[in-house]
Motif scaffolding. Structure first.
Motif, PDB file in Angstrom:
ATOM      1  N   GLN A 101     -18.531  25.111 -34.987  1.00  0.00           N
ATOM      2  CA  GLN A 101     -17.645  24.618 -33.934  1.00  0.00           C
ATOM      3  C   GLN A 101     -17.667  23.090 -33.960  1.00  0.00           C
ATOM      4  OE1 GLN A 101     -18.357  25.943 -29.808  1.00  0.00           O
ATOM      5  NE2 GLN A 101     -17.872  23.831 -29.214  1.00  0.00           N
ATOM      6  N   ASP A 102     -16.505  22.461 -34.113  1.00  0.00           N
ATOM      7  CA  ASP A 102     -16.467  21.004 -34.173  1.00  0.00           C
ATOM      8  C   ASP A 102     -15.507  20.381 -33.178  1.00  0.00           C
ATOM      9  OD1 ASP A 102     -14.067  21.714 -35.323  1.00  0.00           O
ATOM     10  OD2 ASP A 102     -14.360  20.592 -37.179  1.00  0.00           O
ATOM     11  N   ALA A 103     -14.934  21.212 -32.304  1.00  0.00           N
ATOM     12  CA  ALA A 103     -14.041  20.673 -31.283  1.00  0.00           C
ATOM     13  C   ALA A 103     -13.971  21.634 -30.108  1.00  0.00           C
ATOM     14  CB  ALA A 103     -12.646  20.433 -31.847  1.00  0.00           C
ATOM     15  N   ALA A 104     -13.863  21.074 -28.914  1.00  0.00           N
ATOM     16  CA  ALA A 104     -13.650  21.863 -27.709  1.00  0.00           C
ATOM     17  C   ALA A 104     -12.633  21.114 -26.856  1.00  0.00           C
ATOM     18  CB  ALA A 104     -14.949  22.066 -26.938  1.00  0.00           C
ATOM     19  N   PHE A 105     -11.565  21.792 -26.496  1.00  0.00           N
ATOM     20  CA  PHE A 105     -10.475  21.171 -25.756  1.00  0.00           C
ATOM     21  C   PHE A 105     -10.311  21.855 -24.398  1.00  0.00           C
ATOM     22  CE2 PHE A 105      -9.542  20.993 -30.294  1.00  0.00           C
ATOM     23  CZ  PHE A 105      -9.328  19.636 -30.489  1.00  0.00           C
ATOM     24  N   ARG A 106     -10.018  21.070 -23.386  1.00  0.00           N
ATOM     25  CA  ARG A 106      -9.808  21.614 -22.053  1.00  0.00           C
ATOM     26  C   ARG A 106      -8.417  22.244 -21.963  1.00  0.00           C
ATOM     27  NH1 ARG A 106     -11.511  16.761 -18.140  1.00  0.00           N
ATOM     28  NH2 ARG A 106     -10.860  18.246 -16.535  1.00  0.00           N
ATOM     29  N   VAL A 107      -8.373  23.445 -21.408  1.00  0.00           N
ATOM     30  CA  VAL A 107      -7.124  24.176 -21.227  1.00  0.00           C
ATOM     31  C   VAL A 107      -6.662  23.996 -19.787  1.00  0.00           C
ATOM     32  CG1 VAL A 107      -6.034  26.456 -21.256  1.00  0.00           C
ATOM     33  CG2 VAL A 107      -7.752  25.858 -22.992  1.00  0.00           C
ATOM     34  N   PHE A 108      -5.399  23.644 -19.617  1.00  0.00           N
ATOM     35  CA  PHE A 108      -4.825  23.445 -18.294  1.00  0.00           C
ATOM     36  C   PHE A 108      -3.698  24.442 -18.043  1.00  0.00           C
ATOM     37  CE2 PHE A 108      -6.946  19.477 -19.028  1.00  0.00           C
ATOM     38  CZ  PHE A 108      -7.346  19.037 -17.771  1.00  0.00           C
ATOM     39  N   HIS A 109      -3.544  24.804 -16.769  1.00  0.00           N
ATOM     40  CA  HIS A 109      -2.490  25.733 -16.365  1.00  0.00           C
ATOM     41  C   HIS A 109      -1.683  25.126 -15.231  1.00  0.00           C
ATOM     42  CE1 HIS A 109      -3.823  29.353 -18.635  1.00  0.00           C
ATOM     43  NE2 HIS A 109      -4.952  28.660 -18.638  1.00  0.00           N
TER      44      HIS A 109
END
Length: 262
Positions: A101-109
């Motif tokens: 795992q080399d990236a984590a992005f915030r998910v918005f709704h």
């Protein structure tokens, strides 16, 4: 056993893993399947499990893959190695053995009913059917697609968004002033229940005027008004922008890289 989606039963198992309209990877995978499952020349390949196995959906094109649900990790890792995939996008932090795992992005709704409407800046015109070639060139000159600026990637992107929009699976808008594109935002994956917003870009000369905010809110409100859930994956540094527009963070999406010794 992982199998290529070829029959109606395969397609049903594939679709069963994509039922969550709040999962941006599922929305993207479902829209790509709807657009390209009958077009072998597109380069997309779609896989699922056998009858009676846990449902999952795996979509692969070139070096990139999307995974939803629980596939057999060892088997999936081997398949991706054979196919030459090096990048994997999922809603899970660690789906495959050996992958990093080399990236984590915030998910918005978008909130229920959509974000609060924002007026278009004075003197600007909303184009709901812009030239997709123009949009492609605009994005390649900005930061949204900075990692994919080679000509072949641009041509592939243009071909895909043409197919997607022609089939009602994408909706892309621009904001223009005197015939010049100031900003763009689009739903690059649209399903019956959801829309995934992405590729939000404002030209440097027009930043600070509220162009992108007005576009994003208008687009989100359009889809919310149709009863669709609206989500997006925020680029690093852009999280505050979406929070100010009224979007709510709900979860993460992850990027994974293939083992370095492959």
């Amino acid at each position: 056993m992982i199998r290529l989606v070829e029959s109606a039963a395969d397609a049903a198992r594939f679709a069963a893993a994509l039922a969550d309209p709040c999962d941006p990877v599922a929305v993207e995978t479902a829209a790509r399947f709807a657009a390209f499952s009958g077009l072998p020349g597109s380069g997309w390949r779609f896989y699922t499990g056998g009858e009676g196995e846990p449902s999952f959906a795996l979509a692969v094109r070139g070096a990139s893959a999307l995974l939803c649900g629980s596939a057999d990790g060892e088997e999936a890792a081997l398949l991706l190695k054979v196919l030459g995939a090096r990048r994997l996008k999922t809603a899970c932090p660690g789906p495959l053995p050996g992958w990093r795992q080399d990236a984590a992005f915030r998910v918005f709704h978008a909130p229920a009913g959509g974000p609060k409407a924002r007026p278009l800046p004075e003197g600007f015109w909303l184009n709901e059917s812009p030239s997709l070639l123009g949009v492609t060139e605009f994005l390649w000159g900005g930061g949204s697609l900075a990692a994919h600026r080679d000509r072949r990637s641009a041509d592939t992107f243009y071909s895909e968004i043409c197919t997607m929009r022609n089939r009602g699976l994408a909706q892309i808008w621009t904001l223009e002033e005197n015939g010049v594109t100031a900003a763009t935002a689009g739903a690059y994956a649209v399903t019956e229940n959801a829309a995934l917003l992405s590729a939000v870009e404002t030209a440097p000369a027009f930043r600070g005027k509220g162009c992108a905010g007005a576009l994003v809110c208008a687009l989100a409100r359009r889809f919310c008004g149709q009863g669709r859930a609206v989500c997006l994956v925020a680029r690093p540094g852009a999280e505050g922008f979406y929070e100010k527009l009224g979007f709510e963070q709900r979860g993460l999406a992850y990027g994974h890289a293939a083992p370095e010794n492959d």
